[in-house]
Design a protein around this motif. Structure first.
Motif, PDB file in Angstrom:
ATOM      1  N   ALA A  59      18.200 -12.995  11.694  1.00 35.42           N
ATOM      2  CA  ALA A  59      19.882 -13.500  12.710  1.00 35.42           C
ATOM      3  C   ALA A  59      20.008 -15.345  12.123  1.00 35.42           C
ATOM      4  N   ALA A  60      18.678 -16.092  13.054  1.00 32.81           N
ATOM      5  CA  ALA A  60      18.832 -17.690  12.210  1.00 32.81           C
ATOM      6  C   ALA A  60      19.373 -17.865  10.529  1.00 32.81           C
ATOM      7  N   ARG A  61      18.243 -17.308  10.303  1.00 37.45           N
ATOM      8  CA  ARG A  61      18.099 -17.924   8.960  1.00 37.45           C
ATOM      9  C   ARG A  61      19.094 -17.544   8.112  1.00 37.45           C
ATOM     10  N   ALA A  62      20.140 -16.357   8.685  1.00 39.93           N
ATOM     11  CA  ALA A  62      21.041 -15.597   8.009  1.00 39.93           C
ATOM     12  C   ALA A  62      22.331 -16.768   7.741  1.00 39.93           C
ATOM     13  N   ALA A  63      22.425 -17.262   9.281  1.00 42.16           N
ATOM     14  CA  ALA A  63      23.628 -17.867   9.401  1.00 42.16           C
ATOM     15  C   ALA A  63      23.478 -19.558   9.903  1.00 42.16           C
ATOM     16  N   ALA A  64      22.236 -19.392   8.925  1.00 41.14           N
ATOM     17  CA  ALA A  64      21.733 -21.225   8.244  1.00 41.14           C
ATOM     18  C   ALA A  64      22.404 -22.196   7.441  1.00 41.14           C
ATOM     19  N   ASP A  65      22.368 -20.880   6.075  1.00 37.72           N
ATOM     20  CA  ASP A  65      23.487 -21.839   4.783  1.00 37.72           C
ATOM     21  C   ASP A  65      24.812 -21.940   4.705  1.00 37.72           C
ATOM     22  N   GLU A  66      25.829 -21.090   6.616  1.00 40.89           N
ATOM     23  CA  GLU A  66      26.857 -21.817   6.646  1.00 40.89           C
ATOM     24  C   GLU A  66      27.429 -22.917   6.151  1.00 40.89           C
ATOM     25  N   PRO A  67      28.148 -23.984   6.388  1.00 42.19           N
ATOM     26  CA  PRO A  67      28.942 -24.951   5.300  1.00 42.19           C
ATOM     27  C   PRO A  67      28.966 -25.389   6.793  1.00 42.19           C
ATOM     28  N   GLY A  68      28.045 -27.126   6.578  1.00 44.56           N
ATOM     29  CA  GLY A  68      28.321 -27.694   7.928  1.00 44.56           C
ATOM     30  C   GLY A  68      27.333 -27.234   8.956  1.00 44.56           C
ATOM     31  N   THR A  69      26.108 -26.569   9.063  1.00 41.78           N
ATOM     32  CA  THR A  69      25.085 -25.862   9.713  1.00 41.78           C
ATOM     33  C   THR A  69      23.866 -26.680   9.625  1.00 41.78           C
ATOM     34  N   LEU A 119      21.086 -35.414  14.126  1.00 38.57           N
ATOM     35  CA  LEU A 119      22.674 -36.418  14.739  1.00 38.57           C
ATOM     36  C   LEU A 119      22.609 -37.590  13.322  1.00 38.57           C
ATOM     37  N   ARG A 120      21.987 -38.003  12.707  1.00 37.13           N
ATOM     38  CA  ARG A 120      21.505 -38.337  12.001  1.00 37.13           C
ATOM     39  C   ARG A 120      23.102 -37.872  10.714  1.00 37.13           C
ATOM     40  N   LEU A 121      22.854 -36.729  10.371  1.00 31.44           N
ATOM     41  CA  LEU A 121      23.070 -35.918   9.328  1.00 31.44           C
ATOM     42  C   LEU A 121      24.948 -35.174   9.424  1.00 31.44           C
ATOM     43  N   GLY A 122      24.688 -35.234  11.025  1.00 32.60           N
ATOM     44  CA  GLY A 122      25.728 -35.131  11.394  1.00 32.60           C
ATOM     45  C   GLY A 122      26.854 -33.591  11.038  1.00 32.60           C
ATOM     46  N   PRO A 123      26.103 -32.672  11.445  1.00 29.74           N
ATOM     47  CA  PRO A 123      26.306 -31.327  10.928  1.00 29.74           C
ATOM     48  C   PRO A 123      27.199 -31.023  12.328  1.00 29.74           C
ATOM     49  N   ASP A 124      28.725 -29.647  11.401  1.00 33.17           N
ATOM     50  CA  ASP A 124      29.115 -29.120  12.808  1.00 33.17           C
ATOM     51  C   ASP A 124      28.960 -28.343  14.011  1.00 33.17           C
TER      52      ASP A 124
END
Length: 374
Positions: A181-191, A115-120
């Motif tokens: 699968a989660a790690r593969a998605a983790a580096d997407e911008p805003g994540t 919540l503090r970092l404000g990701p998408d």
């Protein structure tokens, strides 16, 4: 002590394996050099017992020891009761949490940080309980959430994750496949990757389990803390709390840490028996009632083995028959706990602690999975 009031005041992270430092606001979820999990550069001093009276009745009463101030998203997590089981063994009823498992302790910290970092978007991977907890606290915080789970996850847990509005991505394969699968998605911008394994904020939530024990036992701890270990988040949290309490002079001695694994999937116990500092060989996945701790390659293996060794504790393993028997025994005592959550009672009910005082966590409610073998 000054508490964090903005992201610039959050503590940095560092890699316990090679010392690489990661800025507090960096989106990196692992060490940039070795891809291992991170720890938090945070060494708090707990409040003495007489300073806790009148504080909020949740884990946030231990504010001095938490890397974030109390957020607006709390669901009242923590402060679960301790009841005697038999002789010198008691149980802490951590299934009496908002999402019915101890994972709420860490999930609220991850959601508060997000919540503090404000990701998408927030993503997580789980065999059920951690994903449920992250989904619930993201719902509370108004954060978009996706949870990756392995095929074969309990339908009741899938239902609970979805009920909180999170998307459920069922991954073909085992628990490690879901994590990949989660790690593969983790580096997407805003994540924001709400990893209960790699993100150290989760450990600083689970450590409140021991701070509560210390308070409820009148400023002391039992001789042994017995915890189930898959990824080791409760054990490593316990180690943090014991270290904090001892350094502050609030306990005179440190309890031994006993780690319990299912005999069917016991990579850490195998390494322990071999006298190794890290995992030895490959551990195949196998069916077990204790699905929540069936982790063939825990990323924090070296830290877990070192924590148990330094405490003077040991690793214990339990068979499927012992798990089923212990679950039935607890049900007969009025405690309906999921199969993974009874592993510690299965390990110690026949005298494994040699008469020492001990506390076991009952980590998840039985309604999540039903009875072993049922």
């Amino acid at each position: 002590m000054t508490y964090a009031t903005d992201t610039s005041a959050l503590p940095d992270r560092f890699c316990p394996a090679d010392g690489t430092r990661v800025a507090a606001v960096s989106p990196a979820w692992s060490c940039p050099a070795c891809r291992g999990p991170l720890d938090l550069d945070f060494s708090p001093t707990p409040a003495p017992l007489d300073k806790l009276s009148g504080r909020v009745n949740s884990l946030w009463r231990y504010a001095e020891c938490l890397p974030l101030p109390a957020p607006a998203i709390s669901l009242g997590e923590g402060r679960t009761p301790v009841v005697e089981l038999e002789g010198r063994i008691s149980a802490k009823l951590d299934f009496l949490m908002p999402t019915l498992s101890f994972k709420d302790r860490g999930a609220v910290m991850l959601a508060a940080l997000a919540l503090r970092l404000g990701p998408d978007r927030v993503i997580a991977d789980s065999s059920g309980n951690a994903g449920t907890a992250v989904a619930a606290y993201c719902a509370r915080a108004g954060l978009d959430c996706t949870v990756y789970v392995p095929a074969g996850t309990s339908p009741k847990k899938l239902e609970q994750i979805g009920a909180h509005g999170a998307r459920v991505d069922v991954v073909d394969g085992d628990r490690e496949s879901a994590a990949s699968a989660a790690r593969a998605a983790a580096d997407e911008p805003g994540t924001f990757y709400a990893s209960h394994v790699h993100n150290p904020y989760f450990l600083h939530g689970t450590k409140t389990y021991v701070h509560e024990l210390w308070e409820d036992l009148g400023g002391r701890l039992p001789e042994a803390l017995v915890v189930p270990v898959g990824n080791g988040t409760l054990l490593l949290g316990a180690q943090l709390a014991v270290r904090e309490l001892h350094a502050a002079g609030l306990i005179a001695r440190r309890p031994a840490l006993y780690a319990v694994q299912s005999a069917a999937v016991a990579p850490l116990a195998g390494a322990w028996r071999a006298g190794a500092d890290d995992l030895v060989g490959e551990t195949p996945m196998a069916p077990t009632h204790a699905e929540g701790i069936a982790i063939p390659r825990p990323p924090r293996a070296r830290q877990i083995l070192r924590a148990v060794r330094e405490s003077g504790g040991a690793f214990l393993t339990v068979t499927e028959e012992q798990i089923a028997s212990a679950q039935a025994d607890l049900t007969g005592r009025g405690l309906y706990v999921e199969s993974t959550g009874v592993a510690c009672w299965a390990a110690v009910r026949e005298g494994a602690l040699d008469g020492r005082t001990g506390v076991v966590p009952l980590c998840g409610a039985g309604v999540k999975t039903g009875m072993a073998g049922g």
